[in-house]
Each structure stands twice: as structure tokens, then as C-alpha cells.
Design an enzyme around this catalytic site. Structure first.
Site, PDB file in Angstrom:
ATOM      1  N   LYS A  38       0.839  -1.209   0.000  1.00  0.00           N
ATOM      2  CA  LYS A  38       0.000   0.000   0.000  1.00  0.00           C
ATOM      3  C   LYS A  38       0.875   1.261   0.000  1.00  0.00           C
ATOM      4  O   LYS A  38       2.065   1.201   0.330  1.00  0.00           O
ATOM      5  CB  LYS A  38      -0.918  -0.018   1.225  1.00  0.00           C
ATOM      6  CG  LYS A  38      -0.167   0.013   2.555  1.00  0.00           C
ATOM      7  CD  LYS A  38      -1.105  -0.257   3.734  1.00  0.00           C
ATOM      8  CE  LYS A  38      -0.351  -0.251   5.049  1.00  0.00           C
ATOM      9  NZ  LYS A  38      -1.211  -0.651   6.175  1.00  0.00           N
ATOM     10  N   TYR A 263      16.545  28.947  11.064  1.00  0.00           N
ATOM     11  CA  TYR A 263      15.325  29.618  11.533  1.00  0.00           C
ATOM     12  C   TYR A 263      15.223  29.559  13.046  1.00  0.00           C
ATOM     13  O   TYR A 263      15.481  28.517  13.667  1.00  0.00           O
ATOM     14  CB  TYR A 263      14.096  28.915  10.954  1.00  0.00           C
ATOM     15  CG  TYR A 263      13.799  29.272   9.517  1.00  0.00           C
ATOM     16  CD1 TYR A 263      13.452  30.576   9.166  1.00  0.00           C
ATOM     17  CD2 TYR A 263      13.856  28.305   8.532  1.00  0.00           C
ATOM     18  CE1 TYR A 263      13.168  30.892   7.841  1.00  0.00           C
ATOM     19  CE2 TYR A 263      13.561  28.614   7.207  1.00  0.00           C
ATOM     20  CZ  TYR A 263      13.217  29.923   6.879  1.00  0.00           C
ATOM     21  OH  TYR A 263      12.941  30.225   5.575  1.00  0.00           O
TER      22      TYR A 263
HETATM   23  C1  LIG Z   1      -0.534  -1.747   6.866  1.00  0.00           C
HETATM   24  C2  LIG Z   1      -1.170  -3.017   7.256  1.00  0.00           C
HETATM   25  C3  LIG Z   1      -0.396  -4.185   7.421  1.00  0.00           C
HETATM   26  C4  LIG Z   1       1.112  -4.182   7.381  1.00  0.00           C
HETATM   27  O1  LIG Z   1       1.575  -3.774   8.635  1.00  0.00           O
HETATM   28  P1  LIG Z   1       3.145  -3.652   8.964  1.00  0.00           P
HETATM   29  O2  LIG Z   1       3.153  -3.275  10.400  1.00  0.00           O
HETATM   30  O3  LIG Z   1       3.663  -2.573   8.088  1.00  0.00           O
HETATM   31  O4  LIG Z   1       3.776  -4.957   8.699  1.00  0.00           O
HETATM   32  C5  LIG Z   1      -1.063  -5.369   7.665  1.00  0.00           C
HETATM   33  N1  LIG Z   1      -2.409  -5.412   7.778  1.00  0.00           N
HETATM   34  C6  LIG Z   1      -3.182  -4.304   7.667  1.00  0.00           C
HETATM   35  C7  LIG Z   1      -4.643  -4.409   7.823  1.00  0.00           C
HETATM   36  C8  LIG Z   1      -2.589  -3.066   7.423  1.00  0.00           C
HETATM   37  O5  LIG Z   1      -3.352  -1.976   7.324  1.00  0.00           O
END
Ligand SMILES: *Cc1c(COP(=O)(O)O)cnc(C)c1O
Length: 370
Positions: A38, A263
């Protein structure tokens, strides 16, 4: 030595592939390893990372949105199972069916809507059921799940191929929430499998894989660990570093008189010290909260950040370098296998996930390995 560049983000596909294989090997017998890609593979480029996992035998991919799923289908062809974690909104179900994506549903209403669209299309397309086992985020409530189990007509007509749930505290093995979620998920999964014998169960994210075999079930869903984030915070990282981020030095100066850097004039530079300004700032994902705390890396040394991170530049104290090293200093790395995503996340008060997904698009991106 790297050659001249205006900011170079190197992503090591072989390291990511090795991480996939290492996670697969940790799984118990009968448990498959998927890959969560994702958010453009946590900012690193789904179009390069997903095929690298596919080449290593991965056939189960998880994306967050329908559009990510459609892009991934075009990329991988029909041999991959693609699960859409946050489901499909009303009105876009047909696109999902046509592309053979498996959307999660969280409510009975969504399940019915999905079945209706499948009926119209004349296929009993599969969906996933996401249940809440204690995180109180996305997931069917226990109450609705009970109603689903009692509705035999609905159950036999629905094609639910997988039940999943997400762990809230998997990165803390001592947390009692892990066991509570495991027990609730197992019970829900077993009850649903009594009705649907083909059903697959999926619980573990990256850290969940390290909680032990009980958590593995049929299909694991690691994301962050594939990209080098430590799934066991506080212990040695079993993963290989995947990213290297190198910024060009655009100015060096010798501090003659006491001065204040950046800054807000938040940090003093001592007379006699040496400073280097690198191009790359918070607009490039050098998270601003690292100012006065973070570090870069050159010639085998950590170089402290001085003052606040600006939008396009970051200043480092390079006094620790020897004269010839300073003279030849063309780049400073801000992420590599020494200054890890987890270390940077510590300086920035966040997690490695956010460090990765913040990486900007003003760098040249280079993929190495395969
Ligand atoms: C993002 C996500 C994962 C992966 O999690 P990680 O901690 O990055 O391994 C797995 N399951 C769901 C539902 C997620 O949203």
C-alpha cells in the site's frame, strides 16, 4: 563514493527481496507470506517492489485502495491475489469485480452490496471479511459478526475467502492486548470456518510474525519489515536496510565568530567549527522535528544536524571530519544501513513507517539489485 547528483534515493530491491524471504522462512508450516504494498510500497515504489516480491514467490498482495489494486493488477497480471484492505466504496464495486480484486468488507450492509453487484455480474466474486478483535479501527463488530453467523442464507451465498484482523500492539511482545486479540480472532475464525471450510485466516503484520507461530495462521501480511523497518523495536534488527538517501552538499563554511544557525536561531555554532549545508529539507521528507537532534553520515561518521531543518536544506556540523575529508565532501547521507529508518524515526519522534512514506519526489530514484 557516489557520483555527482542533486539528491539520490537508492532503493535496494535485492535487500527487500531478502527481507521477504527471511519473513517467509519464519512462518510455520502451512502459512504463506504475502506482501503489503500500500501507499506505493511505503513510498518506495510499488511498480518496482511488488514484482521483486512476485519473483520470490509471493502471490498474495495487499493494497489500501481500489486504485492501488487496479494499478497492481495491470502490473502483475492474473496470477496474484490482490486484497484491498480498506474495501471498496459504493459505486465502484464493478471495477473491483472486473479486475478480480478482493475487497474487505466491515459491515453486513457492505457484504450485501457486494453480493448484489456480484449477482448482477453473474460471478460469485470473493471478498475478505475484516473483523475487529480489539483495535477498534476498521473491522466488523462482534455484534454484527454474531448476526452474520446466524444468517445461514447469507453465509452460504457469500463468497468470503479470507477473514482478517489487525494487531494493535504487535511491536510490544509483552503487551497483554496481543493475547486478547489472538484469542478473539481465533474464535471468530474457527466459528466462521465451521460454516465456510475453505476460509483462510490472516492476522499477523510484520511484528506479528515475530510473536510466534500461533499468530501466523494461513496468510501473513508484512509491510514495514519488507522495507527494512525493525519488527522488533529494542532488539537487533533482523531485516536488511533497503533505502539509502544521499544529499548534495551545496555550501561549506568555517565559523569564525560565534553564530546562530537556521530559523529561530535555535542552535549556536562554536567559533572554529565547520558547517555544511545539504540540499534536502522537510519538503523532501527530512522530517522537521529532527532539527537539532538528527544526524547525517559521511566518511564513516555521524554528523550532527545543527539548527532547524528548512524546507529545502539541512545544516550539519562537519567539524569531526579530517581536513581532506571535508575538502572532498560532496554528499551527506541521511538514511543508510548505519543511520537507519528507525534511528531517524527516533530523532523525529515518529515511526519508521512515516519516515519512509514521507520521502519526497525531488530526488533521483535509483533501483539496485533485482
Ligand atoms: C498496513 C497493514 C499491514 C502491514 O503492517 P506492517 O506493520 O507494516 O507490517 C497489515 N495489515 C493491515 C490491515 C494493514 O493496514
Amino acid at each position: 563514493m557516489t557520483t555527482a547528483h542533486d539528491g539520490l534515493l537508492t532503493i535496494d530491491l535485492s535487500a527487500a527481496g531478502d527481507n521477504y524471504l527471511a519473513l517467509s522462512r519464519r512462518l510455520g508450516r502451512g502459512s504463506r507470506c504475502g506482501a503489503v504494498v500500500k501507499a506505493d510500497a511505503y513510498g518506495l515504489g510499488m511498480s518496482k517492489l511488488a514484482p521483486a516480491f512476485f519473483r520470490r514467490g509471493c502471490r498474495d498482495f495487499f493494497v489500501a485502495t481500489l486504485d492501488e489494486g487496479l494499478a497492481l493488477r495491470r502490473l502483475l497480471g492474473d496470477d496474484a491475489a490482490i486484497f484491498v484492505l480498506t474495501g471498496v466504496r459504493a459505486g465502484r464495486e464493478q471495477e473491483c469485480v472486473r479486475a478480480g480484486l478482493v475487497p474487505n468488507v466491515f459491515t453486513l450492509q457492505q457484504l450485501r452490496a457486494w453480493m448484489e453487484v456480484c449477482d448482477q455480474a453473474g460471478i460469485q466474486a470473493a471478498c475478505g471479511l475484516k473483523v475487529d478483535s480489539g483495535m477498534t479501527r476498521l473491522g466488523m463488530t462482534a455484534d454484527e459478526f454474531g448476526r452474520l453467523l446466524r444468517d445461514r442464507g447469507l453465509l452460504s451465498a457469500a463468497n468470503i475467502s479470507v477473514i482478517m484482523s489487525h494487531l494493535a500492539c504487535a511491536d510490544d511482545p509483552q503487551h497483554p492486548q496481543n493475547r486478547r486479540q489472538l484469542d478473539r480472532f481465533r474464535e471468530a475464525g474457527e466459528r466462521l470456518r465451521d460454516e465456510l471450510p475453505e476460509l483462510q485466516l490472516s492476522l499477523a503484520n510484520s511484528s506479528g510474525i515475530y510473536l510466534g507461530e500461533e499468530y501466523h495462521f494461513d496468510l501473513a501480511r508484512p509491510g514495514s519489515a519488507l522495507y527494512g523497518v525493525n519488527p522488533r523495536p529494542g532488539e537487533e534488527n533482523p531485516m536488511s536496510a533497503v533505502v539509502n538517501l544521499s544529499l548534495p552538499v551545496v555550501q561549506q563554511r568555517h565559523v569564525a565568530d560565534e553564530c546562530w544557525v537556521g530559523y529561530g536561531a535555535t542552535q549556536r555554532a562554536e567559533p572554529g567549527s565547520w558547517l555544511a549545508v545539504a540540499r534536502g529539507g522537510y519538503a523532501d521528507g527530512i522530517i522537521r522535528a529532527q532539527g537539532n537532534r538528527g544526524c547525517g553520515w559521511a566518511c564513516g561518521q555521524r554528523l550532527p544536524m545543527v539548527g532547524r531543518v528548512s524546507m529545502d536544506s539541512t545544516t550539519f556540523d562537519i567539524s569531526g571530519l579530517a581536513g581532506p575529508e571535508r575538502a572532498g565532501l560532496a554528499h551527506i547521507e541521511v538514511l543508510n544501513d548505519a543511520v537507519t529508518v528507525d534511528e531517524v524515526a527516533g530523532y523525529a519522534g515518529t515511526i519508521g513507517y512515516e519516515v519512509l512514506t514521507s520521502l519526497g519526489h525531488r530526488y533521483t530514484r535509483r533501483y539496485t539489485g533485482s
